[in-house]
Design a protein around this motif. Structure first.
Motif, short mmCIF file in Angstrom:
data_model
loop_
_atom_site.label_atom_id
_atom_site.label_comp_id
_atom_site.label_asym_id
_atom_site.label_seq_id
_atom_site.Cartn_x
_atom_site.Cartn_y
_atom_site.Cartn_z
N ARG A 180 0.84 -1.20 0.00
CA ARG A 180 0.00 0.00 0.00
C ARG A 180 0.88 1.26 0.00
O ARG A 180 0.61 2.22 -0.73
CB ARG A 180 -0.93 -0.02 1.21
N ASP A 181 1.92 1.26 0.81
CA ASP A 181 2.84 2.40 0.84
C ASP A 181 3.57 2.55 -0.48
O ASP A 181 3.84 3.68 -0.93
CB ASP A 181 3.85 2.24 1.97
N MET A 182 3.92 1.44 -1.11
CA MET A 182 4.59 1.51 -2.41
C MET A 182 3.70 2.17 -3.45
O MET A 182 4.18 2.95 -4.28
CB MET A 182 4.98 0.10 -2.86
N CYS A 183 2.42 1.88 -3.41
CA CYS A 183 1.49 2.50 -4.35
C CYS A 183 1.36 4.00 -4.09
O CYS A 183 1.28 4.79 -5.03
CB CYS A 183 0.11 1.84 -4.24
N ILE A 184 1.33 4.38 -2.82
CA ILE A 184 1.10 5.79 -2.48
C ILE A 184 2.37 6.61 -2.69
O ILE A 184 2.35 7.63 -3.40
CB ILE A 184 0.65 5.91 -1.01
N ALA B 34 11.77 6.13 -4.68
CA ALA B 34 11.08 5.72 -5.90
C ALA B 34 9.74 6.45 -6.04
O ALA B 34 9.29 7.16 -5.14
CB ALA B 34 10.86 4.21 -5.88
N TYR B 35 9.12 6.26 -7.19
CA TYR B 35 7.82 6.86 -7.47
C TYR B 35 6.72 5.81 -7.32
O TYR B 35 6.92 4.64 -7.63
CB TYR B 35 7.78 7.41 -8.90
N GLY B 36 5.55 6.26 -6.86
CA GLY B 36 4.38 5.40 -6.80
C GLY B 36 3.34 5.83 -7.81
O GLY B 36 3.61 6.60 -8.73
N PHE B 37 2.12 5.33 -7.64
CA PHE B 37 1.05 5.66 -8.57
C PHE B 37 0.42 7.02 -8.29
O PHE B 37 -0.14 7.64 -9.20
CB PHE B 37 -0.05 4.58 -8.49
N VAL B 38 0.48 7.48 -7.05
CA VAL B 38 -0.27 8.68 -6.66
C VAL B 38 0.43 9.95 -7.09
O VAL B 38 -0.22 10.92 -7.50
CB VAL B 38 -0.54 8.68 -5.14
N GLU B 39 1.76 9.99 -7.02
CA GLU B 39 2.48 11.25 -7.29
C GLU B 39 2.24 11.79 -8.69
O GLU B 39 2.01 12.99 -8.84
CB GLU B 39 3.98 11.06 -7.04
N PRO B 40 2.27 10.97 -9.76
CA PRO B 40 1.98 11.53 -11.09
C PRO B 40 0.56 12.06 -11.23
O PRO B 40 0.29 12.89 -12.11
CB PRO B 40 2.23 10.35 -12.04
N LEU B 41 -0.35 11.58 -10.38
CA LEU B 41 -1.75 11.99 -10.46
C LEU B 41 -2.12 13.04 -9.41
O LEU B 41 -3.29 13.41 -9.30
CB LEU B 41 -2.67 10.77 -10.27
N TYR B 42 -1.12 13.48 -8.63
CA TYR B 42 -1.44 14.33 -7.48
C TYR B 42 -2.17 15.60 -7.89
O TYR B 42 -3.17 15.98 -7.27
CB TYR B 42 -0.16 14.68 -6.72
#
Length: 264
Positions: free
Chosen positions: A118-122, A200-208
């Motif tokens: 979950r943290d990796m995704c965020i 590293a980057y997760g899924f949320v940062e590009p969509l923030y």
């Protein structure tokens, strides 16, 4: 949860030939120590210090976007349960399988791994701490919130690396602001979309920005609709001074203003 295991047959013994003939020569090549290949134009084995620091979205903001946006919340949790839920296979003999299965059960490893994914995704990074006993044996693992962990950095903000380009130390910052160094063997780092020895980057940062704008737009529309149906009331308490008549005005006490405000 029952963990499936794939047992290795007793006849599948691993042998490496010494005559460097046949397919074994490839295994021997891989087993050799790395030889000095000189220094390239990129600066050798160093990873991070050659990179320009890029502005990142704060970890707290990423976690807030995950909590407040219902689509992001559901996607992140669905991904975490899909990755960890099916379990995993472990290769080894019956004794090794039992040792691993006991460790998975006693340490609640799957529950902690779900938090890590979950943290990796965020935030792009998941972390665990190895718990050792007095004999330097790993007896347990502990989940670490990704918002509390970072690499050890120099005064310029670059990750400190050794001569091999690897990280030797991490930094744990508790909620009260106290920082504590953690050696490499005490930490397990799970990067999602890595970037050398950097966070590293997760899924949320590009969509923030999309999530942030959507939440603000929805909040604005809801406030506008509420104001249209329930307009603001303006209440005047006391009298203004009148310079023509010399009336000094009447300014009520705070207790009276609070009482009228509560009534409205």
């Amino acid at each position: 949860m029952e963990i499936p295991f794939f047992s290795k047959k007793s006849t599948d013994e691993f042998h490496m030939g010494s005559d460097k003939t046949g397919d074994d020569r490839y295994l021997l090549s891989l087993a050799e120590a790395f030889k000095d290949k000189g220094i390239g134009i990129s600066g050798g084995k160093k990873q991070t210090n050659n990179k320009k620091l890029t502005k990142r979205i704060a970890k707290e903001k990423l976690h807030l976007a995950y909590r407040l946006d219902e689509v992001t919340f559901r996607c992140v949790n669905f991904y975490a349960t899909q990755v960890v839920g099916p379990g995993f296979y472990l290769l080894g003999d019956a004794k090794a399988q039992k040792v691993c299965m006991d460790f998975v059960r006693d340490s609640n490893l799957l529950i902690k791994l779900e938090d890590v994914v979950r943290d990796m995704c965020i935030g792009g990074n998941g972390w665990m701490e190895n718990i050792f006993n007095g004999k330097d044996e790993i007896t347990d693992v502990s989940y670490i919130d990704f918002r509390l962990m970072d690499f050890k950095r120099d005064g310029s903000g670059n990750v400190i690396e050794n001569d091999e380009g690897n990280v030797d130390e991490y930094t744990f910052e508790s909620w009260d602001g106290q920082k504590k160094p953690l050696p490499q063997n005490q930490v397990v780092h799970f990067p999602l979309f890595g970037w050398g020895n950097e966070l590293a980057y997760g899924f949320v940062e590009p969509l923030y920005r999309v999530i942030y704008d959507k939440l603000n737009a929805r909040h604005g529309f809801s406030q506008a609709g509420w104001r249209a149906g329930f307009p603001l009331y303006v209440v005047y308490v006391g009298d203004k001074p009148d310079n023509q008549t010399g009336y000094p005005g009447n300014k009520p006490k705070k207790e009276i203003i609070d009482k009228i405000s509560d009534e409205f």
